[in-house]
Design a protein around this motif. Sequence first.
Motif, short mmCIF file in Angstrom:
data_model
loop_
_atom_site.label_atom_id
_atom_site.label_comp_id
_atom_site.label_asym_id
_atom_site.label_seq_id
_atom_site.Cartn_x
_atom_site.Cartn_y
_atom_site.Cartn_z
N ASP A 139 -29.52 29.39 13.13
CA ASP A 139 -30.94 29.21 12.78
C ASP A 139 -31.05 28.68 11.36
O ASP A 139 -30.28 29.03 10.48
CB ASP A 139 -31.73 30.52 12.96
CG ASP A 139 -31.03 31.75 12.38
OD1 ASP A 139 -30.24 31.61 11.42
OD2 ASP A 139 -31.25 32.86 12.89
N TYR B 252 -38.12 29.17 11.69
CA TYR B 252 -36.77 28.77 12.10
C TYR B 252 -36.77 27.51 12.95
O TYR B 252 -37.62 27.34 13.83
CB TYR B 252 -36.09 29.87 12.92
CG TYR B 252 -35.38 30.94 12.11
CD1 TYR B 252 -34.85 30.68 10.85
CD2 TYR B 252 -35.20 32.22 12.64
CE1 TYR B 252 -34.19 31.66 10.14
CE2 TYR B 252 -34.54 33.21 11.93
CZ TYR B 252 -34.03 32.92 10.68
OH TYR B 252 -33.36 33.89 9.98
N TYR C 13 -33.88 26.05 15.52
CA TYR C 13 -32.65 26.55 16.14
C TYR C 13 -31.69 25.38 16.36
O TYR C 13 -32.08 24.35 16.91
CB TYR C 13 -32.99 27.28 17.44
CG TYR C 13 -33.94 28.44 17.20
CD1 TYR C 13 -33.52 29.57 16.50
CD2 TYR C 13 -35.27 28.39 17.62
CE1 TYR C 13 -34.38 30.63 16.25
CE2 TYR C 13 -36.14 29.44 17.38
CZ TYR C 13 -35.70 30.55 16.69
OH TYR C 13 -36.56 31.60 16.43
N SER D 98 -25.94 32.75 13.78
CA SER D 98 -27.28 32.86 13.19
C SER D 98 -27.34 33.92 12.10
O SER D 98 -26.54 34.85 12.08
CB SER D 98 -28.29 33.28 14.27
OG SER D 98 -28.43 32.30 15.22
N SER E 4 -31.03 35.51 14.73
CA SER E 4 -31.56 35.13 16.06
C SER E 4 -30.59 35.41 17.20
O SER E 4 -29.44 34.98 17.17
CB SER E 4 -31.91 33.64 16.06
OG SER E 4 -32.81 33.34 15.02
N PHE F 216 -29.86 34.64 21.24
CA PHE F 216 -30.15 33.53 22.15
C PHE F 216 -29.83 33.93 23.59
O PHE F 216 -28.86 34.65 23.86
CB PHE F 216 -29.31 32.30 21.81
CG PHE F 216 -29.68 31.65 20.50
CD1 PHE F 216 -30.77 30.81 20.40
CD2 PHE F 216 -28.94 31.91 19.35
CE1 PHE F 216 -31.12 30.22 19.19
CE2 PHE F 216 -29.27 31.33 18.13
CZ PHE F 216 -30.37 30.47 18.06
N SER G 295 -34.54 31.39 22.04
CA SER G 295 -34.51 32.59 21.20
C SER G 295 -35.07 33.76 22.00
O SER G 295 -35.90 33.59 22.90
CB SER G 295 -35.33 32.37 19.92
OG SER G 295 -36.70 32.20 20.23
#
Length: 586
Positions: free
Chosen positions: A179, A246, A248, A277, A280, A282, A335
């Motif tokens: 991120d 953010y 990504y 990150s 974050s 995922f 996310s």
Amino acid sequence: MHCKTSRRTFVKGLAAGGILGGLGLWRTPVWAVTSPGQPTVLSGTEFDLFIGETPVNITGSARTAMTINGTLPGPILRWREGDTVTLRVRNRLSEDTSIHWHGIILPANMDGVPGLSFHGIAPDGMYEYRFKVNQNGTYWYHSHSGLQEQVGVYGPIVIEPKEPESFQYDRDYVVMLSDWTDENPARVMAKLKKQSDYYNFHKRTVGDFINDVSEKGWAATVADRKMWAEMKMSPTDLADVSGYTYTYLMNGQAPDGNWTGLFKPGEKIRLRFINGSGMSYFDVRIPGLKMTVVAADGLHVKPVSVDEFRIAVAETYDVIVEPDGEQAYTIFAQSMDRTGYARGTLAVREGLSAAVPEVDPRPLIGMSDMGMDHGSMSGMDHGQMAGMDHSQMAGMDHSQMTGMDHGGTVGQMQTHPASETDNPLVDMQTMTPTHKLDDPGIGLRNNGRRVLTYSDLRSTFIDPDGREPSRTIELHLTGHMEKFSWSFDGIKFSDAEPLRLKYGERIRITLVNDTMMTHPIHLHGMWSDLEDENGNFMVRKHTIDMPPGSKRSYRVTADALGRWAYHCHLLFHMEMGMFREVRVDE
């Protein structure tokens, strides 16, 4: 309801990885190997790395990143199991820096944590890391100084095995997720301290209230809202930092940069997913392709076929895919709070792309997610439960607080350390936590896809130690959302004594998550052998994810002398106090 992806996620700027080489800031060394679709790859036993500043433009606005050898992410380091590697890391910043080799088993003075294992690398200084590589698989490296990890100081590690692996593949790609924010990370953290839900634009609306009334009735809806209000929390608060700030990234590329890995139809491709990150989680899938998970945190697991997996910050998963029939497939990593995504493509040639899915509807955290099943509070109504302060909870005896756990069995309520009672740094305690090993996670349940869970993960080897632990250390993950304060047992790192282990002993660590957030917990220097609910060895990892309301146990062999870091890998949680020192003495 689908959320609108933020403007920053769809950037018009150039992707970081693509522009650095053209700035003339560094020349590719002769010993660097470049593979198609991947960042620079450095291989061998001798490595020269430098940490410096590099201009980037990820969102359409010029910014400065901190980078390793001028790229974001840093170069892929390819080592061989059994080799001794030497890594000379030079600091071209105006502040101290460091590199930690995440998940690598090595001597304490090579671990790279300033204040514990060494002093850090001063400006214009150099530190030589040298250690034998005693493992293989997919790992990563990052700064352990301040908030440098958030601004670009991270990169992948691939270790070639000595022995042939039990699975075969034709191509091999690292897929590093991360991120990026255009804001100064210190400013992001300062905003969270002032208002912990600053980046949560998903708060519930009047429309949501009307929908809930029609579904659950007026009384239940009002009681639910009242409970959340009295706890000063929001059920939409899945992530502290969102796609509002953010962007990504996948291998340093924003979504419109469309990182692409090439393949020929019928080939087997190994994708090495790394979550590098700052903050974050995922949820990863490749529409149209099954993924066979073959490794977790670098170590082989019994193959399991899935459509989707959640990857916590700092975890790695290796999967095998077999693209056939289509010319392009989207690698989609949304996310956890559904405010944005990273995206790339597997394709037969450059320039192709496949449809990018809509992000899933935003999930809500329920009371049962936090180990507060309504059934568990025998006879108590919503108002009583929400209004209970911690001293009242602490004063209740077990017979008053007996309830049903998620498995439907009657169990005792969770006890809590005395340090949590009347503690201004603790705003909630879980009452009936469960292992949740077979739970796909908030936002992934019953979504029509086969989602990986921890209960699917089985190491290809038996428990490498085999001894029963001689003692158990129970630690509670604690926090105060409104104050954005994080800790173990309600005690911040600055006030905490080290956890002391005796060299050679086998211990059990039991973690209880007393917060509504998910925390990836990482112990440096030693493996974490996750157990099932009956105490049987499941899988060896370096990072253990702890969803809200969960209680999970793992065994650790204290086979590494020295001072080691033990912390939540959400960067701002670690900085705010969810960190301990583990000291292994003779």
